[in-house]
Write an enzyme that holds these catalytic residues in place. Structure first.
Site, PDB file in Angstrom:
ATOM      1  N   SER A  10       0.868  -1.188   0.000  1.00 33.53           N
ATOM      2  CA  SER A  10       0.000   0.000   0.000  1.00 33.53           C
ATOM      3  C   SER A  10       0.897   1.228   0.000  1.00 33.53           C
ATOM      4  O   SER A  10       1.852   1.297   0.781  1.00 33.53           O
ATOM      5  CB  SER A  10      -0.861   0.016   1.268  1.00 33.53           C
ATOM      6  OG  SER A  10      -1.349   1.337   1.496  1.00 33.53           O
ATOM      7  N   MET A  39      -9.580   6.943  -0.307  1.00 37.58           N
ATOM      8  CA  MET A  39     -10.494   7.268   0.799  1.00 37.58           C
ATOM      9  C   MET A  39     -11.161   8.606   0.521  1.00 37.58           C
ATOM     10  O   MET A  39     -10.496   9.548   0.093  1.00 37.58           O
ATOM     11  CB  MET A  39      -9.705   7.335   2.108  1.00 37.58           C
ATOM     12  CG  MET A  39      -8.960   6.043   2.430  1.00 37.58           C
ATOM     13  SD  MET A  39      -8.041   6.178   3.994  1.00 37.58           S
ATOM     14  CE  MET A  39      -7.113   4.638   3.950  1.00 37.58           C
ATOM     15  N   MET A 139     -10.706  -7.466   5.171  1.00 31.72           N
ATOM     16  CA  MET A 139     -10.005  -6.452   5.948  1.00 31.72           C
ATOM     17  C   MET A 139      -9.579  -7.036   7.284  1.00 31.72           C
ATOM     18  O   MET A 139     -10.397  -7.641   7.995  1.00 31.72           O
ATOM     19  CB  MET A 139     -10.908  -5.233   6.181  1.00 31.72           C
ATOM     20  CG  MET A 139     -11.200  -4.403   4.929  1.00 31.72           C
ATOM     21  SD  MET A 139      -9.730  -3.766   4.132  1.00 31.72           S
ATOM     22  CE  MET A 139      -9.124  -2.630   5.394  1.00 31.72           C
TER      23      MET A 139
END
Ligand code: DX5
Ligand code: ZN
Length: 223
Positions: A10, A39, A139
């Site tokens: 990431s 986001m 997640m």
């Protein structure tokens, strides 16, 4: 190990003043994909990458780009991330009242489709869309920030999703995302994950990206 291990760093912890260099460095260090944590400040409080940022890096890196859309209305944004050069788009089941339709729309845009499950969301939420997606993201933290602690209780959900995929004969990868490092990746792989997102574990390794990615791959495969 029945399947290959894919490491998807990431870039949320990257130095955004040198984002292109960071991504080319990850490619040189053996990353398999670049994971873009998108986001919108509403689905999660944080605000990160718009499609133009991803598009600016696209020409510099040949790795697949996977966009993890932690946004309220992914169906309204999907086409922009396709145009930016994303190869895979992951939407949250919690943000998609019409998930079946949204996944079809992602595929029509030419991208692979992923479905993400927050920690409280059961595996059964994807039971009727495994024929429409290429990835299920379990997640292992509550989304919104990097650097959080791995939620080991999600391993049973990883195993459940893996079993659903195998029982249905689907060609779908299981990805985990959040708190993945050289210690936690081993248990996540054992539970059935094969794509591993890591932000802090990659960017905080004092020995560099190559060492971090090699260590993660070793810990996931056991050799
Ligand atoms: C959290 C993101 C994760 C996170 C991973 O909302 O989806 O990708 O950035 O960061 P680490 O590996 O530091 O937990
Ligand atoms: Zn993510």
């Amino acid at each position: 190990m029945a399947f290959e291990v894919l490491i998807a760093p990431s870039v949320l912890p990257a130095d955004f003043a040198r984002l292109g260099e960071e991504c080319t460095g990850l490619e040189k260090a053996g990353a398999d994909r670049i994971h873009w944590d998108v986001m919108d400040g509403r689905f999660v409080p944080n605000l990160t990458f718009g499609p133009d940022v991803i598009a600016s890096v696209r020409p510099l890196v040949s790795l697949p780009f996977e966009a993890h859309l932690m946004v309220e209305a992914p169906h309204e944004l999907a086409h922009r991330y396709a145009a930016a050069g994303c190869d895979l788009l992951t939407v949250h089941v919690e943000a998609c009242p019409h998930l079946h339709r949204t996944l079809g729309a992602v595929r029509e845009l030419g991208m692979d489709a992923g479905v993400a499950l927050n920690p409280a969301t059961p595996a059964s939420a994807v039971a009727h869309v495994l024929d429409l997606c290429q990835l299920v993201l379990v997640m292992t933290v509550n989304p919104g920030w990097g650097g959080q602690s791995y939620i080991a209780a999600m391993e049973s959900k990883v195993a459940e999703v893996r079993a659903m995929i195998d029982e249905g004969g689907h060609d779908v990868k299981v990805e985990v995302d959040g708190g993945i490092g050289p210690v936690t990746i081993t248990a996540a792989a054992r539970a059935g994950a094969e794509v591993f997102v890591a932000g802090s574990a990659v960017f905080s390794d004092n020995l560099g990206f190559d060492h971090a990615i090699t260590e993660l791959r070793r810990a996931a495969t056991g050799h």
